[in-house]
Every structure is written in C-alpha cells, then in structure tokens.
Design an enzyme around this catalytic site. Structure first.
Site, PDB file in Angstrom:
ATOM      1  N   ASP A 195       9.260  -0.541   0.530  1.00 28.91           N
ATOM      2  CA  ASP A 195       8.400   0.397   1.166  1.00 28.91           C
ATOM      3  C   ASP A 195       8.668   1.011   2.716  1.00 28.91           C
ATOM      4  O   ASP A 195       8.688   0.087   3.636  1.00 28.91           O
ATOM      5  CB  ASP A 195       6.889  -0.067   1.242  1.00 28.91           C
ATOM      6  CG  ASP A 195       5.593   1.011   1.572  1.00 28.91           C
ATOM      7  OD1 ASP A 195       6.129   2.270   1.168  1.00 28.91           O
ATOM      8  OD2 ASP A 195       4.609   0.762   1.911  1.00 28.91           O
ATOM      9  N   GLU A 238      12.175  10.797   1.586  1.00 29.49           N
ATOM     10  CA  GLU A 238      10.572  11.673   1.835  1.00 29.49           C
ATOM     11  C   GLU A 238      11.162  12.856   2.984  1.00 29.49           C
ATOM     12  O   GLU A 238      11.944  12.980   3.547  1.00 29.49           O
ATOM     13  CB  GLU A 238       9.696  10.677   2.764  1.00 29.49           C
ATOM     14  CG  GLU A 238       8.633  11.353   3.137  1.00 29.49           C
ATOM     15  CD  GLU A 238       7.245  10.358   3.882  1.00 29.49           C
ATOM     16  OE1 GLU A 238       7.285   9.316   3.517  1.00 29.49           O
ATOM     17  OE2 GLU A 238       6.641  11.063   4.422  1.00 29.49           O
ATOM     18  N   HIS A 278      -1.859   7.776   5.828  1.00 28.05           N
ATOM     19  CA  HIS A 278      -1.961   6.287   5.882  1.00 28.05           C
ATOM     20  C   HIS A 278      -3.267   5.790   6.524  1.00 28.05           C
ATOM     21  O   HIS A 278      -3.733   6.092   7.359  1.00 28.05           O
ATOM     22  CB  HIS A 278      -0.609   5.765   6.510  1.00 28.05           C
ATOM     23  CG  HIS A 278       0.671   6.067   5.739  1.00 28.05           C
ATOM     24  ND1 HIS A 278       1.646   6.788   5.845  1.00 28.05           N
ATOM     25  CD2 HIS A 278       0.895   5.611   4.626  1.00 28.05           C
ATOM     26  CE1 HIS A 278       2.466   6.733   5.017  1.00 28.05           C
ATOM     27  NE2 HIS A 278       2.316   6.123   4.085  1.00 28.05           N
ATOM     28  N   HIS A 330       2.231   8.888  -1.131  1.00 33.20           N
ATOM     29  CA  HIS A 330       1.988   7.858  -0.077  1.00 33.20           C
ATOM     30  C   HIS A 330       0.431   8.109   0.408  1.00 33.20           C
ATOM     31  O   HIS A 330      -0.039   9.031   0.288  1.00 33.20           O
ATOM     32  CB  HIS A 330       2.770   7.710   1.198  1.00 33.20           C
ATOM     33  CG  HIS A 330       4.151   7.401   1.022  1.00 33.20           C
ATOM     34  ND1 HIS A 330       4.414   5.898   1.417  1.00 33.20           N
ATOM     35  CD2 HIS A 330       4.997   7.691   0.171  1.00 33.20           C
ATOM     36  CE1 HIS A 330       5.799   5.689   0.978  1.00 33.20           C
ATOM     37  NE2 HIS A 330       6.098   6.641  -0.022  1.00 33.20           N
ATOM     38  N   ASN A 357       0.667   5.432  -3.951  1.00 32.29           N
ATOM     39  CA  ASN A 357       0.835   4.084  -3.165  1.00 32.29           C
ATOM     40  C   ASN A 357      -0.545   3.852  -2.569  1.00 32.29           C
ATOM     41  O   ASN A 357      -1.214   4.660  -2.087  1.00 32.29           O
ATOM     42  CB  ASN A 357       1.742   4.403  -1.876  1.00 32.29           C
ATOM     43  CG  ASN A 357       3.276   4.366  -2.046  1.00 32.29           C
ATOM     44  OD1 ASN A 357       3.693   4.454  -3.175  1.00 32.29           O
ATOM     45  ND2 ASN A 357       4.017   4.284  -1.159  1.00 32.29           N
ATOM     46  N   SER A 384      -4.320   0.202   1.822  1.00 30.93           N
ATOM     47  CA  SER A 384      -5.464   0.027   2.567  1.00 30.93           C
ATOM     48  C   SER A 384      -6.882  -0.408   1.672  1.00 30.93           C
ATOM     49  O   SER A 384      -7.516  -1.123   1.966  1.00 30.93           O
ATOM     50  CB  SER A 384      -5.904   1.365   3.329  1.00 30.93           C
ATOM     51  OG  SER A 384      -4.741   1.247   4.127  1.00 30.93           O
TER      52      SER A 384
HETATM   53  P1  13P Z   1      -2.890   3.801   2.148  1.00 29.50           P
HETATM   54  O1  13P Z   1      -2.887   3.209   3.515  1.00 29.50           O
HETATM   55  O2  13P Z   1      -3.391   4.799   2.095  1.00 29.50           O
HETATM   56  O3  13P Z   1      -3.325   2.632   1.266  1.00 29.50           O
HETATM   57  O4  13P Z   1      -1.276   4.065   1.932  1.00 29.50           O
HETATM   58  C1  13P Z   1      -0.344   2.998   1.579  1.00 29.50           C
HETATM   59  C2  13P Z   1       1.052   3.528   1.647  1.00 29.50           C
HETATM   60  O5  13P Z   1       1.211   4.655   1.613  1.00 29.50           O
HETATM   61  C3  13P Z   1       2.023   2.598   1.507  1.00 29.50           C
HETATM   62  O6  13P Z   1       3.296   3.154   1.584  1.00 29.50           O
HETATM   63  O1  G3H Z   2       2.278   2.520   4.392  1.00 31.34           O
HETATM   64  C1  G3H Z   2       2.349   1.449   4.826  1.00 31.34           C
HETATM   65  C2  G3H Z   2       1.819   0.201   4.287  1.00 31.34           C
HETATM   66  O2  G3H Z   2       0.372   0.234   3.998  1.00 31.34           O
HETATM   67  C3  G3H Z   2       2.170  -1.062   4.704  1.00 31.34           C
HETATM   68  O3  G3H Z   2       1.666  -1.429   5.885  1.00 31.34           O
HETATM   69  O4  G3H Z   2       3.605  -1.786   7.377  1.00 31.34           O
HETATM   70  O5  G3H Z   2       1.178  -2.881   7.810  1.00 31.34           O
HETATM   71  O6  G3H Z   2       2.635  -3.528   5.815  1.00 31.34           O
HETATM   72  P1  G3H Z   2       2.489  -2.477   6.797  1.00 31.34           P
HETATM   73 ZN    ZN Z   3       3.325   4.871   2.581  1.00 33.49          ZN
END
Ligand code: 13P
Ligand code: G3H
Ligand code: ZN
Length: 311
Positions: free
Chosen positions: A82, A134, A180, A213, A256, A259
């Site tokens: 990711d 992206e 995000h 995302h 995705n 959160s």
């Molecule tokens: P959220 O923070 O909305 O869960 O999105 C997660 C994400 O896009 C991970 O790449």
């Molecule tokens: O988009 C990001 C994901 O929620 C992953 O988050 O970089 O804190 O692991 P992180």
């Molecule tokens: Zn993301």
C-alpha cells in the site's frame, strides 16, 4: 492455493458489479479477524501492507502471517504493498513475495509520475506482479471543505487514458472525494463522492479497474465508544457507505479500508479495560478486538463491497 494477483479478481469484480476489499494488516489478530470474515462469507480478499506496517511488524512476519491465512482459509488472497513511495520499496516487496504493489507518485508532476510508475511496472511485470498507480491527490485529514481547493485535487478524467497507456499499470487509484484517516469531514457536513468523475473515467477506460483509497466511513458508534471509555476523539464523518456501494457497482474494483478497523479494535480494547480494570492477559483484550474486526469486515463485504460468495 498460493497467493494470487488481482488480475482475475478485478476482471470478475468489474463484470459482476462489486469490489474487492483491501484491508491493511499490521499484526496477527488483524490478519485473523479479516480473513475469518472473508472465509465465512466466501469473499475474495486483498491484504495490504504499508511502509509503516512493514517497519512495525517486519516483512517476514507479515508474509508468513498472510501465508498462514491462505492455508487456513483456502481463499484467493492477494498480498499488496500500500502506498509504495519508491522503486526500491516496490522492488523489495516484489522480490519478497508480494503479488501486487502500489507505486504512489501522485504528488509528483504528471511526467514524473509516469516515469516512476513505468519503471515499477517494467520490473513488476517481469516478475509476474501487478501494479496499482495513482492520479489525483486525496484530501488530507485536516483539509477544510473548500470547493475550488477540492476540485484541484480531483483526478482529471482527460489525463487517465494517456497515463494508463504510457505506464502500463494494471489498476488506477483516483481522487473523487474520499480522504485518508479517521478525521475526514466535520459532522453536519454532507460529504459526497464525485460519481460523475468516476463515470467520465470509466468512459475513457472501459473495462479498466479503478481503486478507491480513504474509504473508511468512520462509524459513529465506535467514536462514541472510544470517547465513553477514556478517549478524546474529535467528531468526524466519512463518505456514507451507500455512496461507496454505488461506486463498487461501477468501475471501482478495489476499496481500501483501514481506519474503520482501527476504530473497531481500539474502541473494543478501551471498553474492555474500563470493564475489567484488573485484567492484564493480552489474549483477554485482543480476542474481542479480533472479533470486532471480523464483524466490521463482514459488514463491509456484504453492505459496501458486495463481494460475498464471489471467491
Ligand atoms: P482509510 O483511512 O479511510 O481507512 O483509508 C485507508 C487507505 O486508503 C489505505 O491505503
Ligand atoms: O493509507 C494509509 C493506510 O491507512 C496505512 O496507514 O501508513 O499508518 O500504516 P499507515
Ligand atoms: Zn490509501
């Protein structure tokens, strides 16, 4: 069944009018909660690992946990990087057994995004791995709702065809209103997905898988539970789940979610400690947290993604 790429999953999702969930994993209980939910509902699955997750849990531990989930469930599971931010990180994941990587060069100018994405695609395809790229920038966590600022970060449909043709990427993440994190939009606002932009993109890239995302919806019951049990989270809301379901019926093949799982897990653990202040065995609070993740993923599979029974 070994780990799979997303190729066949996306082809079936596109024609079937549903999306596959991509859930972030950081430890064993998260992997178990997600994969038990998918197994019970016979759903295809993408488990994704961020740079931060890899730094936290270690590449080998994560890959072995995901391999264990494949053995336990027999499901088609893709293991995805990711938000890869460099060729070197993508290469390391490709060499280390991932079946899919994202190169996120969306903050770079168009030509630089194309050049870096192309470099990753060439290496990945030589090794049987697929690539998500992206175009467009998702709103940041603290962004004020400001239409013109928002508009400038949306993906421009007129760019997508050239980008996909020149990079050879296998799927494309676009910015159409999601963002995000758990602090997305102010309560009382009316956040909307720009399905009109998605439709324009779909017209220009018929049959091509699109990725969303930032698709957690920030369930208010968990924010409340956190705050009732010693937390202090400011109120926030996400894009309503019905709108994400509409996108999944269109060209969106991967959604995705991270959160919302974090919120479910943290709320459950906070409540557990409030109810059992004398407990200290990690299994006692991690077991209900794992169950909360499982229930959240089942809900997403049935009510948002529509991929139950599609494995
Ligand atoms: P959220 O923070 O909305 O869960 O999105 C997660 C994400 O896009 C991970 O790449
Ligand atoms: O988009 C990001 C994901 O929620 C992953 O988050 O970089 O804190 O692991 P992180
Ligand atoms: Zn993301």
């Amino acid at each position: 069944m070994p780990l799979v790429t997303t190729k066949e999953m996306f082809a079936k999702a596109y024609s079937g009018g549903y999306a596959v969930g991509a859930f972030n994993v950081n430890n064993m209980e998260i992997v178990q909660g997600i994969t038990e939910a998918a197994a019970e509902l016979n759903a295809p699955l993408i488990l994704q690992v961020s740079k931060g997750a890899r730094a936290y849990a270690n590449h080998t531990y994560l890959i072995k946990l995901v391999e264990a989930a494949v053995i336990e469930t027999g499901l088609p599971i893709a293991l995805h990087l990711d938000h890869g931010n460099s060729f070197e990180l993508c290469k390391s994941c490709i060499d280390g057994g991932f079946t899919s990587v994202m190169i996120d060069a969306s903050s770079k100018p168009f030509e630089e995004n194309i050049a870096l994405t192309r470099q990753v695609v060439e290496y990945a395809h030589d090794h049987g791995v697929v690539v998500e790229a992206e175009l467009g920038t998702l709103a940041g966590i603290e962004d004020e709702v400001n239409v013109s600022a928002e508009d400038s970060s949306y993906t421009r449909p007129e760019d997508v065809q050239e980008f996909v043709e020149r990079t050879g990427c296998d799927s494309l993440a676009i910015a159409i209103g999601t963002s995000h994190g758990a602090y997305k939009f102010k309560p009382g606002t009316d956040p909307k997905l720009r399905l009109d932009i998605l439709e324009e993109v779909q017209k220009r890239l018929p049959g091509f898988p699109i990725v969303l995302h930032g698709s957690s919806s920030v369930p208010q019951e968990f924010v409340k539970m956190i705050n009732e049990n010693g937390g202090n989270m400011p109120g926030a809301i996400g894009i309503p789940e019905e709108q994400l379901r509409m996108a999944a019926k269109m060209a969106v093949c991967k959604i995705n979610i991270d959160s919302d799982l974090r919120l479910a897990m943290t709320a459950t653990i906070r409540k557990y400690f409030n109810d059992h202040p004398d407990h200290f065995d990690p299994r006692q609070y991690l077991a209900p947290a794992r169950t909360a993740i499982k229930e959240m993923v089942k809900h997403k599979i049935v009510d948002v993604l529509g991929c139950d029974g599609k494995a």
